[in-house]
Design a protein around this motif. Structure first.
Motif, PDB file in Angstrom:
ATOM      1  N   LEU A 190       0.830  -0.816  -0.148  1.00  0.00           N
ATOM      2  CA  LEU A 190       0.011   0.017   0.041  1.00  0.00           C
ATOM      3  C   LEU A 190       0.941   1.498  -0.129  1.00  0.00           C
ATOM      4  O   LEU A 190       2.016   1.712   0.037  1.00  0.00           O
ATOM      5  N   MET A 191      -0.025   2.576  -0.853  1.00  0.00           N
ATOM      6  CA  MET A 191       0.714   3.951  -0.187  1.00  0.00           C
ATOM      7  C   MET A 191       1.697   4.151  -1.424  1.00  0.00           C
ATOM      8  O   MET A 191       2.389   5.163  -1.082  1.00  0.00           O
ATOM      9  N   GLY A 192       2.089   3.218  -1.956  1.00  0.00           N
ATOM     10  CA  GLY A 192       3.247   3.449  -3.744  1.00  0.00           C
ATOM     11  C   GLY A 192       4.284   2.498  -3.297  1.00  0.00           C
ATOM     12  O   GLY A 192       4.226   1.595  -2.440  1.00  0.00           O
ATOM     13  N   ASP A 193       4.811   3.321  -4.110  1.00  0.00           N
ATOM     14  CA  ASP A 193       6.173   2.185  -4.439  1.00  0.00           C
ATOM     15  C   ASP A 193       7.667   2.637  -4.143  1.00  0.00           C
ATOM     16  O   ASP A 193       8.835   1.978  -4.379  1.00  0.00           O
ATOM     17  N   ARG A 194       7.258   3.584  -2.794  1.00  0.00           N
ATOM     18  CA  ARG A 194       9.072   4.481  -3.181  1.00  0.00           C
ATOM     19  C   ARG A 194       8.262   4.081  -1.119  1.00  0.00           C
ATOM     20  O   ARG A 194       7.612   4.623  -0.924  1.00  0.00           O
ATOM     21  N   CYS A 195       9.600   3.801  -1.022  1.00  0.00           N
ATOM     22  CA  CYS A 195       9.805   4.300   0.759  1.00  0.00           C
ATOM     23  C   CYS A 195      10.328   5.474   1.604  1.00  0.00           C
ATOM     24  O   CYS A 195      11.394   6.077   1.102  1.00  0.00           O
ATOM     25  N   SER A 196       9.619   6.039   2.580  1.00  0.00           N
ATOM     26  CA  SER A 196      10.461   6.862   3.205  1.00  0.00           C
ATOM     27  C   SER A 196      11.636   6.771   4.216  1.00  0.00           C
ATOM     28  O   SER A 196      12.337   7.731   4.751  1.00  0.00           O
ATOM     29  N   ARG A 197      12.001   5.483   3.769  1.00  0.00           N
ATOM     30  CA  ARG A 197      12.921   5.300   5.181  1.00  0.00           C
ATOM     31  C   ARG A 197      13.975   4.201   3.829  1.00  0.00           C
ATOM     32  O   ARG A 197      13.676   3.728   2.715  1.00  0.00           O
ATOM     33  N   GLY A 198      15.136   3.947   4.411  1.00  0.00           N
ATOM     34  CA  GLY A 198      16.686   3.346   3.123  1.00  0.00           C
ATOM     35  C   GLY A 198      16.932   2.093   4.346  1.00  0.00           C
ATOM     36  O   GLY A 198      18.420   2.933   4.656  1.00  0.00           O
ATOM     37  N   CYS A 199      16.365   0.840   3.951  1.00  0.00           N
ATOM     38  CA  CYS A 199      17.184   0.033   4.874  1.00  0.00           C
ATOM     39  C   CYS A 199      18.286  -0.916   4.569  1.00  0.00           C
ATOM     40  O   CYS A 199      17.814  -1.135   3.073  1.00  0.00           O
ATOM     41  N   ASN A 200      19.732  -1.130   4.597  1.00  0.00           N
ATOM     42  CA  ASN A 200      20.503  -1.528   3.185  1.00  0.00           C
ATOM     43  C   ASN A 200      19.701  -2.729   3.216  1.00  0.00           C
ATOM     44  O   ASN A 200      20.826  -3.284   2.161  1.00  0.00           O
ATOM     45  N   PHE A 201      19.109  -3.874   3.574  1.00  0.00           N
ATOM     46  CA  PHE A 201      18.791  -4.837   3.177  1.00  0.00           C
ATOM     47  C   PHE A 201      17.719  -4.822   2.531  1.00  0.00           C
ATOM     48  O   PHE A 201      16.990  -6.118   0.966  1.00  0.00           O
ATOM     49  N   CYS A 202      17.060  -3.433   2.223  1.00  0.00           N
ATOM     50  CA  CYS A 202      15.194  -3.773   1.337  1.00  0.00           C
ATOM     51  C   CYS A 202      15.886  -3.306  -0.368  1.00  0.00           C
ATOM     52  O   CYS A 202      16.537  -2.117  -0.732  1.00  0.00           O
ATOM     53  N   ASP A 203      14.829  -3.817  -1.565  1.00  0.00           N
ATOM     54  CA  ASP A 203      15.271  -3.785  -2.771  1.00  0.00           C
ATOM     55  C   ASP A 203      14.090  -2.462  -2.851  1.00  0.00           C
ATOM     56  O   ASP A 203      14.349  -1.901  -4.099  1.00  0.00           O
ATOM     57  N   VAL A 204      13.335  -2.269  -2.379  1.00  0.00           N
ATOM     58  CA  VAL A 204      12.135  -0.755  -2.470  1.00  0.00           C
ATOM     59  C   VAL A 204      12.998   0.151  -2.729  1.00  0.00           C
ATOM     60  O   VAL A 204      14.238   0.939  -2.032  1.00  0.00           O
ATOM     61  N   GLU A 205      12.450   1.393  -3.610  1.00  0.00           N
ATOM     62  CA  GLU A 205      13.435   2.413  -3.925  1.00  0.00           C
ATOM     63  C   GLU A 205      12.987   3.600  -2.621  1.00  0.00           C
ATOM     64  O   GLU A 205      12.180   3.111  -2.114  1.00  0.00           O
ATOM     65  N   THR A 206      13.900   4.508  -2.787  1.00  0.00           N
ATOM     66  CA  THR A 206      13.600   5.470  -1.394  1.00  0.00           C
ATOM     67  C   THR A 206      13.223   6.211  -1.848  1.00  0.00           C
ATOM     68  O   THR A 206      14.393   7.324  -2.906  1.00  0.00           O
ATOM     69  N   GLY A 207      12.451   7.618  -0.648  1.00  0.00           N
ATOM     70  CA  GLY A 207      12.872   8.953  -1.641  1.00  0.00           C
ATOM     71  C   GLY A 207      11.536   8.792  -2.724  1.00  0.00           C
ATOM     72  O   GLY A 207      10.681   8.719  -3.360  1.00  0.00           O
TER      73      GLY A 207
ATOM     74  N   GLN B 245      20.788 -10.351  -0.778  1.00  0.00           N
ATOM     75  CA  GLN B 245      22.058  -9.114  -0.955  1.00  0.00           C
ATOM     76  C   GLN B 245      21.013  -8.849  -2.611  1.00  0.00           C
ATOM     77  O   GLN B 245      20.911  -9.637  -3.756  1.00  0.00           O
ATOM     78  N   PRO B 246      20.040  -7.869  -2.657  1.00  0.00           N
ATOM     79  CA  PRO B 246      19.418  -7.176  -4.368  1.00  0.00           C
ATOM     80  C   PRO B 246      19.886  -6.287  -4.950  1.00  0.00           C
ATOM     81  O   PRO B 246      20.217  -6.864  -5.844  1.00  0.00           O
ATOM     82  N   SER B 247      21.209  -6.165  -4.216  1.00  0.00           N
ATOM     83  CA  SER B 247      22.115  -5.705  -5.484  1.00  0.00           C
ATOM     84  C   SER B 247      23.529  -5.485  -4.733  1.00  0.00           C
ATOM     85  O   SER B 247      23.904  -5.490  -3.404  1.00  0.00           O
ATOM     86  N   ARG B 248      24.812  -5.080  -5.574  1.00  0.00           N
ATOM     87  CA  ARG B 248      25.777  -5.115  -4.603  1.00  0.00           C
ATOM     88  C   ARG B 248      25.768  -3.320  -3.961  1.00  0.00           C
ATOM     89  O   ARG B 248      26.433  -3.159  -2.490  1.00  0.00           O
ATOM     90  N   SER B 249      24.873  -2.909  -4.276  1.00  0.00           N
ATOM     91  CA  SER B 249      24.477  -1.070  -2.841  1.00  0.00           C
ATOM     92  C   SER B 249      24.038  -2.244  -2.094  1.00  0.00           C
ATOM     93  O   SER B 249      24.260  -0.482  -1.171  1.00  0.00           O
ATOM     94  N   HIS B 250      24.057  -3.110  -1.970  1.00  0.00           N
ATOM     95  CA  HIS B 250      23.179  -3.516  -0.887  1.00  0.00           C
ATOM     96  C   HIS B 250      23.964  -3.961   0.782  1.00  0.00           C
ATOM     97  O   HIS B 250      25.062  -4.231  -0.029  1.00  0.00           O
ATOM     98  N   LEU B 251      23.398  -4.282   1.409  1.00  0.00           N
ATOM     99  CA  LEU B 251      24.084  -5.191   2.289  1.00  0.00           C
ATOM    100  C   LEU B 251      24.565  -6.120   2.096  1.00  0.00           C
ATOM    101  O   LEU B 251      24.248  -6.730   1.114  1.00  0.00           O
ATOM    102  N   GLU B 252      25.500  -6.509   2.490  1.00  0.00           N
ATOM    103  CA  GLU B 252      26.282  -7.742   2.566  1.00  0.00           C
ATOM    104  C   GLU B 252      26.083  -9.037   2.581  1.00  0.00           C
ATOM    105  O   GLU B 252      25.455  -9.076   4.010  1.00  0.00           O
TER     106      GLU B 252
END
Length: 293
Positions: free
Chosen positions: A61-78, A238-245
Motif C-alpha cells: 500500500l501507499m505507493g512503491d517508494r519508501c521514506s526510509r532506506g533499510c540496507n537490506f531492502c530493494d524498495v526504492e527510497t524517496g 543481497q538485492p544488488s551490490r549497493s545493498h548490505l552484503e
C-alpha cells in the motif's frame, strides 16, 4: 562473499502459470503494487499459484517508494507521492477478482504523512472485510515510530493477523535497518498488539547478516516476552551490490533447528523456517494449517 555463487538450496524456478498471469493482469489494471514484485521475492510463483495450498498475494500500500532506506531492502527510497484515495477500494476489488481467501497487506514507510499512513492502511482492511468477512487478512505493518495511537488504528480495523518484522537481532539493527527503526521500538508494536487485542501477532527474522546463535536465541526469548505468536526465519539475499552484503548462506539444517527451538522450546504457535521463507511466504496455508491443528 556477497556476490559469490549461491548454494543449490537457493535455486527457484521462474514464476509462470495461468493463475500467476491472471493475478498480474488484475494488479496492472488497477495500478496496484505487491511487495512480491517490488522486493523481487523468489516465491512469487508458488504463493500466487496456490499450488501447495490457499493462494496468497501481498499487496503493498501507499505507493512503491519508501521514506526510509533499510540496507537490506530493494524498495526504492524517496520521491514520495500523494496517497491514492481509491487504493483501499481497488485492493478490495482485486482481492475479489482474483478470488483470494487469504490476503496479506503491507506498505512502505510513510514518515512524511501526519499519521504515517495508518488510517489508509486501516481503511484497506475494512474495505476487504466489508466485501467478504470470511476473507482472512494479515497486515504486515511499519512501526509507525512506535506511536500507540497509530498502532491502535490498525488494531481497531480488526485484521486476523498483525505482523511487524523485527528483521534481525538487537546488535545488528543498524546497519541492517534504517536508523529510525529499532529493536525496542519493534518489540513495543508487537507488545501493544498482544495486550490490546486477541489478534494473532507475527514477526520475521533474516539470517545470514552476521548474527550469532546466542543472539537469535535471545531474540526469540524477547519476542515471547511480548507474547508474539508466530515467527518466520529466512535467508537474507543481497538485492544488488549497493545493498548490505551477505555474511553467510545458512544451511537448511540450521533453519530446521531454529524451527524446533521456536516451537518446542519457546512455544510459538508455529514457525516457518527455511532459506527461501519470507515473512508472508505461504502465509494463508500456514495460518489455516495451524488453526486446524
Amino acid at each position: 562473499m556477497s556476490r559469490s555463487r549461491k548454494p543449490d538450496w537457493l535455486k527457484t524456478a521462474p514464476p509462470s502459470g495461468e493463475r500467476f498471469t491472471d493475478i498480474k493482469r488484475s494488479l496492472r489494471e488497477r495500478d496496484l503494487h505487491t511487495v512480491c514484485e517490488e522486493a523481487n521475492c523468489p516465491n512469487m510463483g508458488e504463493c500466487w499459484s496456490g499450488e501447495s495450498g490457499p493462494g496468497t498475494a501481498t499487496f503493498m500500500l501507499m505507493g512503491d517508494r519508501c521514506s526510509r532506506g533499510c540496507n537490506f531492502c530493494d524498495v526504492e527510497t524517496g520521491g514520495m507521492e500523494a496517497l491514492d484515495k481509491e487504493e483501499p477500494a481497488n485492493v478490495a476489488d482485486a482481492v475479489a477478482d482474483i478470488g483470494l481467501d487469504y490476503v496479506v497487506l503491507t506498505s512502505v514507510d510513510r514518515d512524511d504523512l501526519p499519521d504515517q499512513g495508518a488510517g489508509h492502511f486501516a481503511e484497506t482492511i475494512r474495505e476487504i472485510k466489508r466485501r467478504d468477512s470470511d476473507i482472512l487478512v494479515e497486515c504486515l505493518i511499519p512501526d509507525f515510530r512506535g506511536e500507540p495511537d497509530l498502532v491502535r488504528k490498525i488494531i481497531d480495523a480488526e485484521p486476523d493477523v498483525l505482523a511487524h518484522n523485527i528483521e534481525t537481532v538487537d546488535r545488528l539493527q543498524w546497519p541492517v535497518r534504517d536508523r529510525r527503526a529499532g529493536y525496542e521500538q519493534s518489540l513495543s508494536v508487537l507488545r501493544q498488539a498482544s495486550r490490546e487485542s486477541d489478534i494473532f501477532t507475527k514477526t520475521s527474522l533474516m539470517l545470514g547478516v552476521g548474527e550469532y546463535a546466542h543472539e537469535v536465541y535471545q531474540t526469540l526469548s524477547d519476542l515471547r516476552q511480548v507474547s508474539t505468536d508466530i515467527v518466520t526465519f529466512g535467508q537474507y539475499l543481497q538485492p544488488s551490490r549497493s545493498h548490505l552484503e551477505v555474511s553467510e548462506y545458512v544451511h537448511p539444517d540450521v533453519f530446521d533447528t531454529w524451527q524446533r527451538v521456536a516451537e518446542e522450546e519457546f512455544d510459538f504457535q508455529y514457525c516457518a523456517s527455511g532459506p527461501m521463507v519470507r515473512s508472508s511466504y505461504r502465509a494463508g496455508e500456514l495460518f489455516v494449517e495451524s488453526q486446524l491443528a
